[in-house]
Design a protein around this motif. Sequence first.
Motif, short mmCIF file in Angstrom:
data_model
loop_
_atom_site.label_atom_id
_atom_site.label_comp_id
_atom_site.label_asym_id
_atom_site.label_seq_id
_atom_site.Cartn_x
_atom_site.Cartn_y
_atom_site.Cartn_z
N SER A 130 0.83 -1.22 0.00
CA SER A 130 0.00 0.00 0.00
C SER A 130 0.86 1.26 0.00
O SER A 130 0.43 2.30 -0.49
N GLU A 131 2.06 1.18 0.58
CA GLU A 131 2.94 2.34 0.63
C GLU A 131 4.27 2.09 -0.07
O GLU A 131 5.17 2.93 0.00
N ASN A 132 4.41 0.93 -0.71
CA ASN A 132 5.67 0.54 -1.36
C ASN A 132 6.85 0.72 -0.42
O ASN A 132 7.88 1.28 -0.78
N GLU A 133 6.68 0.24 0.82
CA GLU A 133 7.69 0.40 1.86
C GLU A 133 8.20 -0.96 2.31
O GLU A 133 7.42 -1.86 2.59
N VAL A 134 9.53 -1.10 2.37
CA VAL A 134 10.14 -2.34 2.82
C VAL A 134 10.04 -2.41 4.34
O VAL A 134 10.44 -1.49 5.04
N ILE A 135 9.48 -3.52 4.85
CA ILE A 135 9.36 -3.69 6.30
C ILE A 135 10.44 -4.63 6.84
O ILE A 135 10.68 -4.64 8.05
N ALA A 136 11.08 -5.41 5.97
CA ALA A 136 12.21 -6.24 6.37
C ALA A 136 12.98 -6.64 5.13
O ALA A 136 12.40 -6.85 4.06
N CYS A 137 14.31 -6.73 5.28
CA CYS A 137 15.17 -7.09 4.14
C CYS A 137 16.41 -7.80 4.66
O CYS A 137 16.94 -7.46 5.71
N PHE A 138 16.84 -8.82 3.93
CA PHE A 138 18.11 -9.47 4.25
C PHE A 138 18.69 -10.07 2.99
O PHE A 138 18.00 -10.24 1.98
N THR A 139 19.98 -10.35 3.03
CA THR A 139 20.64 -11.09 1.96
C THR A 139 21.30 -12.32 2.57
O THR A 139 21.66 -12.32 3.75
N THR A 140 21.44 -13.34 1.77
CA THR A 140 22.14 -14.54 2.20
C THR A 140 22.85 -15.14 0.99
O THR A 140 22.52 -14.81 -0.15
N GLU A 141 23.82 -15.98 1.25
CA GLU A 141 24.57 -16.63 0.17
C GLU A 141 24.10 -18.07 0.01
O GLU A 141 23.93 -18.78 1.00
N ILE A 142 23.90 -18.45 -1.23
CA ILE A 142 23.50 -19.82 -1.54
C ILE A 142 24.44 -20.37 -2.60
O ILE A 142 24.66 -19.74 -3.63
N LEU A 143 24.99 -21.53 -2.34
CA LEU A 143 25.80 -22.24 -3.31
C LEU A 143 24.87 -23.25 -3.98
O LEU A 143 24.49 -24.25 -3.38
N ILE A 144 24.48 -22.92 -5.21
CA ILE A 144 23.53 -23.77 -5.94
C ILE A 144 24.31 -24.76 -6.79
O ILE A 144 25.17 -24.37 -7.59
#
Length: 142
Positions: free
Chosen positions: A119-133
């Motif tokens: 509704s407000e185009n607002e991020v409420i949580a964010c993270f990054t992680t590494e994945i070895l595919i």
Amino acid sequence: MREGSRGDYQKPTPLSVSIDGCSSLPCEAVAGERFLMAVQFLATKDTTSELSAEVIIKTSSGIKVPFALDEEERNVCGNLLHGAYCPLYATEDATYNLTMQLPNFSGRNIVEVNLVDESENEVIACFTTEILIKRISKKFRI
């Protein structure tokens, strides 16, 4: 898990992220298989019932690729655990269960997950992680 940033400001980080079958980074996974994450986050303000997940994968070659979750997977409110439901009120913590089918990008990849109040185009949580595919031949899959 690392903090995320969008432009010139820091995005809120989740309280915790649990990745199924992963105890250290990079998480090892197989292309084409399901990848499960439980993201516990804190609503920093009252939210709507329109919370969605956005995933971006930065491949080992440095290319950023928006990852298309299907509508059911994108729907944060429909995938809350422990009896939580939307709308969320400020300071309420909730856990989002994200299941995604891993793309066919082999090698070390950075996955960024954003939980967005649409509704407000607002991020409420964010993270990054590494994945070895890794890729496994179909004949060796069970």
